[in-house]
Design a protein around this motif. Structure first.
Motif, short mmCIF file in Angstrom:
data_model
loop_
_atom_site.label_atom_id
_atom_site.label_comp_id
_atom_site.label_asym_id
_atom_site.label_seq_id
_atom_site.Cartn_x
_atom_site.Cartn_y
_atom_site.Cartn_z
N LEU A 138 3.34 2.92 8.70
CA LEU A 138 2.80 1.78 9.45
C LEU A 138 2.20 2.21 10.78
O LEU A 138 1.19 1.65 11.23
N LEU A 139 2.84 3.19 11.41
CA LEU A 139 2.38 3.62 12.74
C LEU A 139 1.27 4.67 12.67
O LEU A 139 0.65 4.98 13.69
N ASP A 140 1.02 5.19 11.49
CA ASP A 140 -0.06 6.18 11.32
C ASP A 140 -1.38 5.44 11.14
O ASP A 140 -1.99 5.44 10.07
N LEU A 141 -1.80 4.78 12.20
CA LEU A 141 -3.00 3.94 12.15
C LEU A 141 -3.85 4.24 13.39
O LEU A 141 -3.39 4.10 14.52
N ARG A 170 19.51 -6.57 4.62
CA ARG A 170 18.68 -5.56 5.27
C ARG A 170 18.64 -4.29 4.42
O ARG A 170 19.55 -4.04 3.64
N SER A 171 17.61 -3.50 4.61
CA SER A 171 17.48 -2.28 3.82
C SER A 171 16.71 -1.23 4.62
O SER A 171 16.19 -1.52 5.71
N VAL A 172 16.64 -0.05 4.08
CA VAL A 172 15.89 1.06 4.68
C VAL A 172 14.90 1.57 3.64
O VAL A 172 15.27 1.82 2.49
N ILE A 173 13.65 1.73 4.03
CA ILE A 173 12.63 2.31 3.15
C ILE A 173 12.14 3.60 3.81
O ILE A 173 11.35 3.56 4.76
N PRO A 174 12.64 4.74 3.36
CA PRO A 174 12.27 6.02 3.99
C PRO A 174 10.75 6.22 4.03
O PRO A 174 10.07 6.05 3.02
N GLY A 175 10.24 6.56 5.19
CA GLY A 175 8.83 6.87 5.34
C GLY A 175 7.94 5.70 5.69
O GLY A 175 6.78 5.89 6.09
N LEU A 176 8.45 4.45 5.58
CA LEU A 176 7.58 3.30 5.81
C LEU A 176 7.16 3.18 7.27
O LEU A 176 5.99 2.91 7.56
N GLU A 185 0.84 -1.21 0.00
CA GLU A 185 0.00 0.00 0.00
C GLU A 185 0.87 1.26 0.00
O GLU A 185 0.62 2.20 -0.76
N PHE A 186 1.87 1.26 0.87
CA PHE A 186 2.78 2.41 0.96
C PHE A 186 3.47 2.67 -0.37
O PHE A 186 3.58 3.82 -0.81
N THR A 187 3.94 1.60 -1.01
CA THR A 187 4.66 1.74 -2.28
C THR A 187 3.76 2.29 -3.37
O THR A 187 4.16 3.16 -4.15
N ILE A 208 -0.25 2.42 19.34
CA ILE A 208 0.38 1.49 18.42
C ILE A 208 1.90 1.61 18.45
O ILE A 208 2.63 0.65 18.19
N ARG A 209 2.40 2.78 18.84
CA ARG A 209 3.85 2.97 18.90
C ARG A 209 4.48 2.21 20.06
O ARG A 209 5.70 1.99 20.08
#
Length: 369
Positions: free
Chosen positions: A267-270, A257-263, A13-15, A309-310
């Protein structure tokens, strides 16, 4: 429900949201999506595949023309996580030329384009992992080992490739056992007893995380002598296994491993209101906080808005090791770029363009694993 699987779905969804906000990929085009839960069942995966191919309408076309009903409901899909379910889906979807891009189905068998012409993936084939694991075992001088696998396409094909490579490296295998979590408990107990009574203290486990969890739980009832576990990527990087002391020191190969800026922020904006809009999010919220969003039911208290949720610590909120999640991200982008290549030029897209899924399948820019 699997909070890890929910993270994969929300990463897609984010992508898609990120792609829709870009001006260099599908400018002027808004991508939509459907998310279905396969419930780790072949029957459900096949049912969803038919819905993707035929649409959701509860009727069939009885007119002389079938051009509309013959069009696929979706041009491509991301999934499935497991090899067995991916095989069952792509056998049907491939007949319609609908590209399926998996983020985690690693069975070497899926590389056979004569059987699975529309299957692609962002995860490498187990052919490479099996050979690497055999070389690692040889590197440490472990020449007498045990082997356990999931009784699935993933486990059986992966272990067969490992055993072949191990034989070439001069490694002897005392036993090779298989187990699947829906098999009788007696089968699980037998596999555990083989491990306990064997003389091999090094075990290669080409096994899915669900099966490994049950196996370790059974072994914990009567712990065997210290073991050196060698794990496939299906479980060796899963933080859920940190709770088992006998896994300390396990080694294997994992997805980088990787980093996805903003993900993480996404996820926590719920909120409870957002969770109520989706059955999957409702189930996640209620199971995570042990409360009911729709009022008191089944003895559960009503969610009162104080849930944070955090403060949760589970695979959904853990973004410290984005491995498979990054492959979901790449799979979604691969499909977007493929559609872009069909209906767009350098700066503009033809919103009225008609194209078949097979056209997109031919230009999905993913290496052939």
């Amino acid at each position: 429900m699997s909070s890890r699987g929910l993270r994969f779905a929300r990463a897609m969804e984010f992508t898609i949201q990120e792609i829709n906000n870009r001006t260099d990929v599908l400018p002027g085009i808004t991508l939509g999506y459907q998310i279905h839960d396969s419930c780790s069942a072949v029957s459900m995966a096949v049912k969803v595949s038919f819905q993707f191919a035929n649409g959701m309408e509860p009727f069939y076309n009885d007119t002389d023309s079938c051009s509309k009903s013959a069009a696929a409901a979706v041009p491509a899909l991301v999934g499935e996580s497991t090899s067995t379910l991916s095989i069952s889906m792509t056998r049907m979807l491939g007949l319609f030329g609908i590209p399926q891009v998996s983020h985690y189905a690693t069975c070497a068998c899926l590389s056979d384009k004569s059987q699975y012409p529309a299957f692609l993936r962002t995860a490498p084939s187990d052919h490479h992992q099996a050979a690497a694991l055999a070389r690692m075992v040889k590197h440490f001088g472990w020449t007498w080992i045990g082997a356990v696998r999931s009784d699935t396409d993933y486990g059986n094909y992966g272990m067969a490739a490992f055993l072949k490579a191990a034989q070439e490296e001069g490694i002897c295998v005392e036993y090779s056992e298989s187990y699947y979590r829906t098999q009788p408990r007696s089968k699980l107990e037998r596999v555990a007893n083989v491990i306990r009574t064997s003389t091999a203290r090094v075990i290669i486990a080409f096994i899915q995380s669900g099966d490994m969890f049950f196996l370790l739980q059974e072994l914990a009832t009567r712990p065997p002598p210290p073991l050196q576990w060698i794990g496939s990527e299906g479980w060796v990087t899963d933080p859920e296994f940190l709770r088992f002391n006998m896994c300390a020191g396990a080694i294997g190969f994992g997805i980088p491993r990787s980093v996805i800026p903003g993900l993480r922020e996404y996820l926590l904006d719920l909120s409870p209101a957002q969770a109520l809009k989706s059955p999957l999010l409702t189930e996640f919220w209620e199971s995570s906080f042990s409360c009911s969003l729709k009022g008191s039911s089944g003895g559960a208290r009503k969610c009162n808005g104080s849930e944070d949720i955090r403060a949760l610590q589970n695979p959904y909120t853990d973004t410290s090791q984005l491995r498979i999640t990054n492959l979901v991200y790449k799979a979604t982008y691969a499909i977007a770029h493929a559609i872009h290549g069909v209906i767009c030029n350098d700066t503009q897209c033809d919103k009225s363009a008609k194209f078949t899924p097979w056209q997109a399948c031919k230009i999905v820019g993913i290496p052939s694993y």
